[in-house]
Design an enzyme around this catalytic site. Structure first.
Site, PDB file in Angstrom:
ATOM      1  N   HIS A 146      -9.445  -3.492   1.263  1.00 12.28           N
ATOM      2  CA  HIS A 146      -9.458  -4.944   1.078  1.00 12.28           C
ATOM      3  C   HIS A 146     -10.731  -5.554   1.636  1.00 12.28           C
ATOM      4  CE1 HIS A 146      -5.394  -4.577  -0.336  1.00 12.28           C
ATOM      5  NE2 HIS A 146      -5.007  -4.010   0.799  1.00 12.28           N
ATOM      6  N   GLU A 201      -6.734   1.909   2.928  1.00 13.85           N
ATOM      7  CA  GLU A 201      -6.513   0.523   3.348  1.00 13.85           C
ATOM      8  C   GLU A 201      -7.173   0.265   4.708  1.00 13.85           C
ATOM      9  OE1 GLU A 201      -2.893  -2.447   2.127  1.00 13.85           O
ATOM     10  OE2 GLU A 201      -2.360  -0.644   3.219  1.00 13.85           O
TER      11      GLU A 201
END
Length: 340
Positions: free
Chosen positions: A8, A284
């Site tokens: 992200h 992640e």
């Protein structure tokens, strides 16, 4: 090459201050601007690269942070304005670090709108911003209302656009505003429901080339697979399954899965269940798994050594998980030539 297919954006606080302003004013003061400078994006992007270099990642695919997606914000126009701002930041940051970062778009999935309302934004993100895929939230209500499951015709306009553009969608829910579960727990719930409704629907008969990746190792499904195998084989229960003429395992291989599991035993089970050719390396990182594991001495989301240490995988299979599958699925050799 090592490609992290699930990460992200690392962005400065100005971006999230813009979201707070939209939420507090409910868009009454107009769209405005996030005011994020290239210098700030470069600074925060360098933090990402430092994290990547620390674990040997060459390329990271970055998408909006899920708990900031805000799909239940009102009015709907604020969701569209916010998503556009985030996608712009992702595209600009990726352009500052060619060959190291690539963008995965958010969709303006305002709760109460139709999937057709989001298909145009997907096309814009891919054709104008150079995004290589998108994140798809199966619950834009963020735990507060009813949204048709992913096997429902409600979603067909978006699937048609994904097929037309030949880009994958990563199933990843956003925030969760009910008091029954945290957003991390909501991830697992929604990913499990997503898999089961997709594989018990007409979606892959209508769209056989649709590319769907399920985040976090597929929710609970690979670990409860015996129940779903039995349901598919049961002479009474199987009558409701559109794909009843194939085994549940074969249906499961219509999907792809990332390695964001943070537990070697779970990851081993996933790979052995769905096959190395259906798994994409993802961490992640930095995120909730960036914490030291007292057993291994590595962070929980330092997943590369886990994959490389699996003796049941061939070197070709390890290479496919760590890079090859993502290169093919996201067509990275076209979008990011240095990833070819």
């Amino acid at each position: 090459m090592i490609i992290d297919a699930h990460a992200h954006v690392n962005a400065p606080p100005e971006l999230y201050a813009y979201q707070a302003a939209l939420m507090s004013s409910r868009g009454a003061h107009g769209r405005g601007s996030a005011g994020v400078t290239d210098a700030a994006l470069k600074e925060w992007g360098e933090r990402t690269l430092a994290t990547m270099d620390g674990v040997g990642t060459d390329l990271q695919l970055i998408s909006p942070r899920p708990f900031h997606c805000g799909h239940s914000m009102r009015p709907a126009k604020t969701v569209h304005w916010w998503t556009s701002a985030v996608n712009d930041v992702i595209a600009r940051q990726a352009a500052l670090f060619p060959g190291r970062l690539a963008g995965v778009a958010g969709l303006p999935q305002a709760y109460g709108e139709s999937a057709a309302d989001w298909a145009g934004a997907l096309e814009e993100a891919v054709t104008q911003l150079g995004m290589v895929g998108c994140v798809l939230n199966p619950d834009p209500s963020e735990g507060t209302g009813h949204v048709p499951p992913l096997g429902d015709p409600f979603w067909y306009p978006l699937y048609e656009k994904l097929v037309e553009l030949d880009v994958p969608a990563l199933i990843h829910s956003g925030s969760c505003l009910n008091d029954r579960e945290t957003y991390s727990e909501h991830f697992v719930t929604e990913e499990s429901i997503a898999i089961l409704t997709l594989l018990n629907s007409e979606v892959f008969l209508r769209y056989p080339t649709l590319k769907i990746i399920v985040a976090h190792g597929g929710g609970s499904v690979p670990y409860q697979i015996g129940r779903w195998r039995a349901a598919r084989a049961h002479p009474k229960l199987r009558l409701g399954h559109v794909l009843k003429d194939e085994s549940f395992d074969d249906s499961l291989r219509r999907l792809w899965f990332d390695t964001v599991l943070h537990n070697p035993g779970s990851l081993e089970l996933l790979i052995k269940t769905v096959g190395a050719d259906r798994c994409l390396f993802g961490t992640e990182r930095p995120g909730s798994g960036t914490a030291p594991d007292p057993v291994t001495g590595h962070d929980f989301d330092d997943i590369r050594p886990v994959v490389e240490g699996f003796g049941f995988l061939s070197e070709a299979e390890k290479a496919a998980i760590l890079a090859g599958n993502a290169q093919s699925l996201f067509r990275l050799s076209e979008a990011v030539p240095s990833a070819g």
